[in-house]
Design a protein around this motif. Structure first.
Motif, PDB file in Angstrom:
ATOM      1  N   ILE A  74      37.681  40.166  45.036  1.00  0.00           N
ATOM      2  CA  ILE A  74      37.199  38.829  45.860  1.00  0.00           C
ATOM      3  C   ILE A  74      37.477  38.106  44.500  1.00  0.00           C
ATOM      4  N   CYS A  75      37.646  36.766  45.700  1.00  0.00           N
ATOM      5  CA  CYS A  75      38.663  35.549  45.210  1.00  0.00           C
ATOM      6  C   CYS A  75      36.864  35.033  44.761  1.00  0.00           C
ATOM      7  N   GLU A  76      37.275  33.943  43.251  1.00  0.00           N
ATOM      8  CA  GLU A  76      36.333  33.869  42.491  1.00  0.00           C
ATOM      9  C   GLU A  76      36.145  32.732  43.246  1.00  0.00           C
ATOM     10  N   HIS A  77      36.729  32.158  44.122  1.00  0.00           N
ATOM     11  CA  HIS A  77      35.436  30.415  45.107  1.00  0.00           C
ATOM     12  C   HIS A  77      35.333  30.690  45.631  1.00  0.00           C
ATOM     13  N   HIS A  78      35.419  31.645  46.119  1.00  0.00           N
ATOM     14  CA  HIS A  78      34.363  32.210  47.852  1.00  0.00           C
ATOM     15  C   HIS A  78      33.150  33.908  47.834  1.00  0.00           C
ATOM     16  N   LEU A  79      34.022  34.028  46.917  1.00  0.00           N
ATOM     17  CA  LEU A  79      33.327  35.805  46.208  1.00  0.00           C
ATOM     18  C   LEU A  79      33.646  36.353  47.943  1.00  0.00           C
ATOM     19  N   PHE A 145      40.169  37.585  52.897  1.00  0.00           N
ATOM     20  CA  PHE A 145      39.717  36.665  54.209  1.00  0.00           C
ATOM     21  C   PHE A 145      39.162  35.562  53.824  1.00  0.00           C
ATOM     22  N   CYS A 146      39.089  34.757  52.962  1.00  0.00           N
ATOM     23  CA  CYS A 146      38.962  33.509  52.857  1.00  0.00           C
ATOM     24  C   CYS A 146      39.327  32.024  53.678  1.00  0.00           C
ATOM     25  N   MET A 147      40.414  33.158  53.310  1.00  0.00           N
ATOM     26  CA  MET A 147      41.497  32.083  53.990  1.00  0.00           C
ATOM     27  C   MET A 147      41.533  32.447  55.817  1.00  0.00           C
TER      28      MET A 147
END
Ligand code: ZN
Length: 181
Positions: A74-79, A145-147
């Motif tokens: 999981i990306c730490e900027h958006h979880l 996914f955040c992108m």
């Protein structure tokens, strides 16, 4: 992790989104989400895998490539999820490692809030330390996914990162990656 506390936090998020947290489909959701975060964050509270190495009796001194190792993080900027595959190449210096240990290393460092660049570096550092090879390269491909699902919305875009330790020929590695497709 205090599951109950996380459940409460999830309820707050759902309520603030305008949801009715008591409707049937959402009743178990706070608990599921809490368990999901417990699992995906397991690397924060556990030790990295024990890298069992074998002696290089054949004195093999060419590059070994292990590729298409899947990971989910999981990306730490958006979880939100980012996922992809890892390829590792190394030139042994007396030690081999089993494929499953490489896979476990990848798994371990992806199980926490991460960024792809650091994931790549951490895998490289850990394997380089454990294997003491002449050289090692790690290439990570990722879809975020955040992108893709929010912000700039670029579905299918892939991010590639790499890390090199010691002495290794990147071109040879890339050739081996492609010829074994
Ligand atoms: Zn993100």
């Amino acid at each position: 992790m205090d599951i109950k506390k996380v459940e409460e936090a999830v309820k707050v998020i759902l309520t603030e989104m305008g949801e009715d947290i008591n409707r049937e489909g959402l009743i178990e959701t706070p608990n599921r989400v809490a368990r999901y975060f417990q699992e995906i964050g397991s690397a924060i509270v556990t030790e990295p895998p024990n890298l069992k190495v074998f002696t290089n009796e054949e004195e093999y001194d060419q590059m070994i490539v292990v590729k298409e190792i899947p990971y989910y993080s999981i990306c730490e900027h958006h979880l939100v999820t980012f996922f992809g595959t890892v390829a590792v190449g190394y030139i042994p210096n007396g030690k081999y490692v089993g494929l499953s240990k490489v896979a476990r290393t990848v798994d371990y460092f992806s199980r926490k809030p991460q960024v792809q660049e650091r994931l790549t570096e951490e895998i490289a550092d850990y394997l380089f330390k454990g294997l003491e090879p002449q050289g090692l390269i790690v290439v990570v491909k990722g879809r975020h996914f955040c992108m893709e699902a929010r912000g700039i919305k670029k579905p299918g875009a892939e991010t590639v990162t790499s890390a090199i330790r010691g002495d290794i020929d990147k071109q040879e590695f890339l050739q081996l990656l492609n010829t074994t497709k």
